[in-house]
Scaffold this motif. Structure first.
Motif, short mmCIF file in Angstrom:
data_model
loop_
_atom_site.label_atom_id
_atom_site.label_comp_id
_atom_site.label_asym_id
_atom_site.label_seq_id
_atom_site.Cartn_x
_atom_site.Cartn_y
_atom_site.Cartn_z
N ARG A 242 -74.00 0.52 18.20
CA ARG A 242 -73.44 -0.83 18.12
C ARG A 242 -72.02 -0.77 17.54
O ARG A 242 -71.74 -1.35 16.49
CB ARG A 242 -74.34 -1.71 17.26
CG ARG A 242 -75.79 -1.72 17.68
CD ARG A 242 -76.64 -2.50 16.70
NE ARG A 242 -76.36 -3.92 16.73
CZ ARG A 242 -76.72 -4.78 15.78
NH1 ARG A 242 -77.36 -4.34 14.70
NH2 ARG A 242 -76.43 -6.06 15.88
N PRO A 243 -71.11 -0.07 18.21
CA PRO A 243 -69.77 0.14 17.65
C PRO A 243 -68.99 -1.14 17.41
O PRO A 243 -68.25 -1.25 16.43
CB PRO A 243 -69.09 1.04 18.68
CG PRO A 243 -69.84 0.80 19.96
CD PRO A 243 -71.26 0.57 19.54
N ALA A 244 -69.16 -2.11 18.28
CA ALA A 244 -68.41 -3.36 18.11
C ALA A 244 -68.92 -4.15 16.92
O ALA A 244 -68.18 -4.95 16.34
CB ALA A 244 -68.53 -4.21 19.38
N HIS A 245 -70.17 -3.92 16.54
CA HIS A 245 -70.78 -4.66 15.43
C HIS A 245 -70.45 -4.01 14.09
O HIS A 245 -70.13 -4.69 13.11
CB HIS A 245 -72.29 -4.72 15.63
CG HIS A 245 -72.98 -5.74 14.78
ND1 HIS A 245 -72.70 -7.09 14.85
CD2 HIS A 245 -73.93 -5.61 13.82
CE1 HIS A 245 -73.44 -7.75 13.99
NE2 HIS A 245 -74.21 -6.88 13.34
N LEU A 246 -70.52 -2.66 14.02
CA LEU A 246 -70.29 -1.96 12.76
C LEU A 246 -68.84 -1.56 12.57
O LEU A 246 -68.39 -1.37 11.43
CB LEU A 246 -71.16 -0.70 12.67
CG LEU A 246 -72.58 -0.86 12.12
CD1 LEU A 246 -73.47 -1.62 13.10
CD2 LEU A 246 -73.20 0.49 11.82
N GLY A 247 -68.10 -1.42 13.66
CA GLY A 247 -66.73 -0.94 13.57
C GLY A 247 -65.85 -1.84 12.72
O GLY A 247 -65.83 -3.07 12.90
N GLY A 248 -65.12 -1.24 11.78
CA GLY A 248 -64.22 -1.99 10.92
C GLY A 248 -64.88 -2.67 9.75
O GLY A 248 -64.22 -3.41 9.01
N GLN A 249 -66.17 -2.42 9.53
CA GLN A 249 -66.92 -3.10 8.48
C GLN A 249 -67.02 -2.24 7.22
O GLN A 249 -66.95 -1.02 7.27
CB GLN A 249 -68.33 -3.43 8.96
CG GLN A 249 -68.38 -4.43 10.11
CD GLN A 249 -67.95 -5.82 9.69
OE1 GLN A 249 -68.19 -6.25 8.55
NE2 GLN A 249 -67.33 -6.56 10.60
N VAL A 250 -67.21 -2.91 6.08
CA VAL A 250 -67.49 -2.23 4.81
C VAL A 250 -68.87 -2.66 4.33
O VAL A 250 -69.30 -3.80 4.58
CB VAL A 250 -66.43 -2.55 3.73
CG1 VAL A 250 -65.06 -2.04 4.15
CG2 VAL A 250 -66.38 -4.04 3.42
N TYR A 251 -69.56 -1.74 3.66
CA TYR A 251 -70.91 -1.99 3.19
C TYR A 251 -71.07 -1.43 1.78
O TYR A 251 -70.77 -0.26 1.55
CB TYR A 251 -71.95 -1.33 4.10
CG TYR A 251 -71.88 -1.77 5.53
CD1 TYR A 251 -72.55 -2.91 5.98
CD2 TYR A 251 -71.12 -1.05 6.46
CE1 TYR A 251 -72.48 -3.32 7.31
CE2 TYR A 251 -71.05 -1.45 7.79
CZ TYR A 251 -71.72 -2.58 8.20
OH TYR A 251 -71.64 -2.99 9.53
N PHE A 252 -71.53 -2.26 0.86
CA PHE A 252 -71.94 -1.72 -0.44
C PHE A 252 -73.23 -0.94 -0.27
O PHE A 252 -74.11 -1.35 0.51
CB PHE A 252 -72.15 -2.85 -1.46
CG PHE A 252 -70.90 -3.35 -2.10
CD1 PHE A 252 -70.10 -2.50 -2.86
CD2 PHE A 252 -70.52 -4.68 -1.98
CE1 PHE A 252 -68.95 -2.97 -3.47
CE2 PHE A 252 -69.37 -5.15 -2.58
CZ PHE A 252 -68.58 -4.28 -3.33
N CYS A 253 -73.36 0.16 -1.00
CA CYS A 253 -74.61 0.90 -1.03
C CYS A 253 -75.47 0.36 -2.16
O CYS A 253 -74.99 0.21 -3.29
CB CYS A 253 -74.36 2.39 -1.24
SG CYS A 253 -73.38 3.16 0.06
N TYR A 254 -76.72 0.08 -1.87
CA TYR A 254 -77.59 -0.56 -2.86
C TYR A 254 -79.03 -0.10 -2.65
O TYR A 254 -79.41 0.41 -1.60
CB TYR A 254 -77.50 -2.09 -2.73
CG TYR A 254 -77.84 -2.60 -1.34
CD1 TYR A 254 -79.15 -2.93 -0.99
CD2 TYR A 254 -76.85 -2.75 -0.37
CE1 TYR A 254 -79.45 -3.40 0.28
CE2 TYR A 254 -77.14 -3.21 0.90
CZ TYR A 254 -78.45 -3.53 1.23
OH TYR A 254 -78.75 -3.98 2.49
N ASP A 255 -79.83 -0.26 -3.69
CA ASP A 255 -81.27 -0.04 -3.59
C ASP A 255 -81.94 -0.88 -4.66
O ASP A 255 -81.38 -1.91 -5.07
CB ASP A 255 -81.63 1.45 -3.67
CG ASP A 255 -81.18 2.13 -4.97
OD1 ASP A 255 -80.84 1.42 -5.94
OD2 ASP A 255 -81.19 3.37 -5.01
#
Length: 365
Positions: A242-255
């Motif tokens: 899903r490159p168009a969906h994830l591309g250019g995005q930032v995500y915090f890592c969490y648990d």
């Protein structure tokens, strides 16, 4: 058309580091479709050679030719290589060379070699905590926050992350497009965490007593290294699908690790070795801690021509430790199905087991 992930080559920069080695082991164990895992690092961990499909490549991330030799022919790059230094143990120029120039090299090789997918390991320090002490309480990727950087490490990570995100959608060799995303871990813990080893040794010198310096009301987000590695694996897979969906995005890592001050969180593991916290409130007023931090900075500057003086406490590390910074987000779950692979109980058990191994090492001396 979704690319086939069978027979792919993954390249992991910094693959012998704390996070990198956990990531490589997870790829080897859980991604049987990957034909080769290239582990690129300046210092090699020979124990990784025992893993299937792993190839160790020694080189310098700040050398374009070394990066080209390691990455050419790969399909996916997970760029974890980074020089983490908030104490002044290495010159600022070296931090910039590794974190910024190294990232420039990775992006250039991706462009020249037609490598379409890049997952970048960023840091919460791209955002904060800032040195003004502004709390970041249960924030997410869209939370407004006054970002202020004046130290080499957060400055370099911020610049590198921007370069990676700006490169998303860039045309590369073969007329294809480059797709990138960035993962921002909060404080990572787990087996192999060198700072935890330092806290253990420091506690031995004070008779297994830990003297509280930060109020217990100060909360920090922590995340287990195995879950950070797992998030990288999922992001690399889904960036392709899903490159168009994830591309250019930032995500915090969490648990599901609990929100606590750094001191109280570390005691979750150190108490298993007989360590105990002294006092329920800070024993030293904050202004005295700040004066000590300033004194350490002055001594560091004065001693610089003669030796490296880099204590754990300085104005920046004090600001980070005494400022609440917690995240509450489900963006990674929504975008690529992330769920923590390890529960808090399992993460704690694994980390405690590793910390207890220090005891055996001490006894064998």
């Amino acid at each position: 058309m979704m690319p086939s992930q069978e027979g792919q080559v993954y390249a992991v920069t910094g693959g012998c580091g704390f996070l990198g080695s956990h990531l490589v082991r997870m790829l080897a164990e859980r991604c049987r479709e990957v034909a080769e895992i290239r582990v690129f690092d300046l210092h090699l961990d020979e124990t990784l050679r025992t893993l299937s499909n792993v190839r160790l490549i020694q080189g310098d991330i700040s050398s374009l030719q070394d990066v080209r030799d390691a990455l050419a022919g790969s399909h996916v790059v997970i760029h974890t290589a980074s020089l983490v230094d908030v104490w002044g143990r290495v010159p600022a120029s070296k931090v910039t060379k590794v974190n910024v120039t190294g990232t420039e090299n990775v992006l250039r090789v991706c462009e020249e070699e037609g490598i379409q997918y890049l997952v970048y390991t960023s840091s919460m320090e791209v955002v904060g905590p800032n040195i003004h002490g502004d709390p970041f309480y249960r924030g997410n990727e869209d939370t407004e926050y006054r970002v202020y950087h004046d130290q080499p490490y957060p400055l370099s990570k911020s610049k590198a992350e921007k370069m990676v995100l700006d490169a998303n959608g860039r045309k590369i060799k073969g007329g294809k497009s480059l797709y990138t995303c960035s993962l921002r871990p909060t404080g990572i813990y787990g087996e192999g965490h060198e700072l935890m080893r330092q806290f253990y040794r420091q506690g031995l010198r004070t008779g297994r007593r830990v003297f509280r310096a930060i109020p217990p009301s100060t909360e920090h987000g922590r995340v287990y290294v195995g879950n950070v590695a797992w998030m990288h694996v999922l992001a690399a897979r889904q960036l392709q699908e899903r490159p168009a969906h994830l591309g250019g995005q930032v995500y915090f890592c969490y648990d599901h690790s609990p929100y606590k001050s750094y001191e109280d969180f570390n005691m979750e593991f150190l108490s298993a070795c007989g360590f105990r916290m002294i006092s329920s409130r800070p024993l030293v007023p904050y202004f005295l801690l700040y004066l000590v931090a300033l004194l350490n900075s002055l001594l560091q500057w004065l001693l610089h021509p003669f030796c490296t003086y880099a204590p754990i406490l300085n104005p920046y590390t004090l600001a980070v430790a005494s400022t609440t910074f917690t995240v509450q987000t489900d963006k990674a779950q929504r975008h690529f199905g992330y769920q923590p692979l390890f529960s808090w109980e399992e993460s704690k058990r694994r980390t405690v087991s590793w910390v207890r191994s220090f005891e055996e090492a001490e006894k064998s001396r």
